[in-house]
Design a protein around this motif. Sequence first.
Motif, PDB file in Angstrom:
ATOM      1  N   LYS A 165       0.790  -1.230  -0.128  1.00 37.76           N
ATOM      2  CA  LYS A 165       0.465   0.124  -0.178  1.00 37.76           C
ATOM      3  C   LYS A 165       1.167   1.215  -0.054  1.00 37.76           C
ATOM      4  O   LYS A 165       0.010   2.640  -0.443  1.00 37.76           O
ATOM      5  CB  LYS A 165      -1.083  -0.436   1.624  1.00 37.76           C
ATOM      6  CG  LYS A 165      -1.778   0.696   1.615  1.00 37.76           C
ATOM      7  CD  LYS A 165      -3.084   0.920   2.520  1.00 37.76           C
ATOM      8  CE  LYS A 165      -3.599   2.137   2.485  1.00 37.76           C
ATOM      9  NZ  LYS A 165      -3.328   3.415   2.379  1.00 37.76           N
ATOM     10  N   GLU A 166       1.909   1.577   0.878  1.00 40.02           N
ATOM     11  CA  GLU A 166       3.123   2.686   0.825  1.00 40.02           C
ATOM     12  C   GLU A 166       3.652   2.833  -0.342  1.00 40.02           C
ATOM     13  O   GLU A 166       3.880   3.997  -0.621  1.00 40.02           O
ATOM     14  CB  GLU A 166       3.632   2.666   1.994  1.00 40.02           C
ATOM     15  CG  GLU A 166       2.961   2.653   3.305  1.00 40.02           C
ATOM     16  CD  GLU A 166       5.040   2.111   4.718  1.00 40.02           C
ATOM     17  OE1 GLU A 166       5.489   2.512   4.216  1.00 40.02           O
ATOM     18  OE2 GLU A 166       3.775   2.025   5.057  1.00 40.02           O
ATOM     19  N   ASP A 183       0.993   4.179  -3.106  1.00 42.51           N
ATOM     20  CA  ASP A 183       0.467   5.441  -2.161  1.00 42.51           C
ATOM     21  C   ASP A 183       1.944   6.440  -3.398  1.00 42.51           C
ATOM     22  O   ASP A 183       1.470   7.125  -3.618  1.00 42.51           O
ATOM     23  CB  ASP A 183       0.908   5.582  -1.234  1.00 42.51           C
ATOM     24  CG  ASP A 183      -0.753   5.484  -0.253  1.00 42.51           C
ATOM     25  OD1 ASP A 183      -1.000   5.149  -1.500  1.00 42.51           O
ATOM     26  OD2 ASP A 183      -1.217   5.083   0.612  1.00 42.51           O
ATOM     27  N   GLU A 201      -6.180  -4.450  -4.116  1.00 45.70           N
ATOM     28  CA  GLU A 201      -6.567  -4.831  -2.988  1.00 45.70           C
ATOM     29  C   GLU A 201      -6.692  -6.207  -1.869  1.00 45.70           C
ATOM     30  O   GLU A 201      -6.917  -5.462  -0.787  1.00 45.70           O
ATOM     31  CB  GLU A 201      -8.633  -4.585  -3.307  1.00 45.70           C
ATOM     32  CG  GLU A 201      -8.747  -2.816  -3.885  1.00 45.70           C
ATOM     33  CD  GLU A 201      -8.488  -3.035  -5.392  1.00 45.70           C
ATOM     34  OE1 GLU A 201      -8.667  -4.038  -6.357  1.00 45.70           O
ATOM     35  OE2 GLU A 201      -8.102  -1.886  -6.464  1.00 45.70           O
ATOM     36  N   LEU A 222      -2.947  -5.610  -0.451  1.00 42.15           N
ATOM     37  CA  LEU A 222      -2.299  -4.265  -0.135  1.00 42.15           C
ATOM     38  C   LEU A 222      -1.271  -4.898   1.096  1.00 42.15           C
ATOM     39  O   LEU A 222      -0.245  -3.936   1.516  1.00 42.15           O
ATOM     40  CB  LEU A 222      -3.150  -3.131   0.599  1.00 42.15           C
ATOM     41  CG  LEU A 222      -3.914  -3.326  -0.712  1.00 42.15           C
ATOM     42  CD1 LEU A 222      -5.329  -1.816  -0.574  1.00 42.15           C
ATOM     43  CD2 LEU A 222      -2.807  -2.517  -1.893  1.00 42.15           C
TER      44      LEU A 222
END
Length: 361
Positions: free
Chosen positions: A233-234, A237, A262, A265
Amino acid sequence: MKSSQVTSSLNSRFYKIIIVFVVAIVLVFSLIIINPLSELNYILALEFSWNTFTDLLWFGLLGWVITESSILVSSYLDRLLPWEQFSGKRFFLQLLAQCICVVVLMSFLLWLTDFLLTPNEGNTEEDWMGFRQVLFISIILSFIVTAIHTGNHLIVNWKNSITEANELKQSSLQSQLQSLKLQLDPHFMFNNFSTLSSLISESPVEAQLFLERLSEVHRYMLYNLDRNIIPLKEELDFISAYIYLIKIRFSENLQIEVAGVEDFLHKGIPPITLQLLIENAVKHNIASRSQPLHIRIFPENDQLLVVNNIQRMPSSLPSSRIGLKNIINRYKLLSGQLPEITETDFDFVVKVPLLPLNQNS
């Protein structure tokens, strides 16, 4: 540290007490085996009295002397002639030193016992035979105690050497990882300064915005310098911010699609992996209005695929291959799973394993 030292000291004392007790018991039973009738009849005739108590103390004292002298000789020789370096010399010197030490100490104790208990009585042939038997058994027990102590000493040293080797290996791996991560900074900055330079003259406003986003991305890279694995997820981002920068360079000539991530993550990935793969695709392929470059990022099993269509530049610059080599080398140090790189007639595919976050250190 103090607590561990106290625990080690207590363990050492307990270890010695157990050995002393066992040596004393073995000494008694050895005498029974050598002289089965006389010694057994003597033991059967014993009753709880002061004499019985002093006899038990005497055997305990003999066991303590045998144990302590054996350990002291072995400990002294450990410093003088370590087993690891002088095994041959140490073996013969250990035998000689043990024999001399045990014979001298046990002879003194037996003489002192006779002197205190029977000062005016002479020694019979049976007494001399018993004396020699006790000395012989004491020497054998001393060798056994030394073998136990030496075995324990070598096992402890072996465990310590394994621990030190693992620590050195881990330190070496961390140094290599740090070196690889330091490659990311110049590689990333070199590919973006030229864009910033052109924007300054063409559009100062966009150049200012580009510089702000560039500083944010660079801050992220510095923040993750000490982390080997980060949550996917990081990384995604970060890629969102990075896509903004690269879109300024290529506009609609570059299409990047991230889909189906999804459920993944919570998985881990080495930091800056996706940025390097996108940069690698852009560097080696045409991205124009007539030939847009498509990059797709999506999961498959426990891997994350980065796929781009192949449309090589007619005269590409020599590649240092820092990006792909960096990713592969970091995976080699972090996991037994390595990225898979395949090339078809139409697509260039890199599959990077998604790692458990508990590998992070």
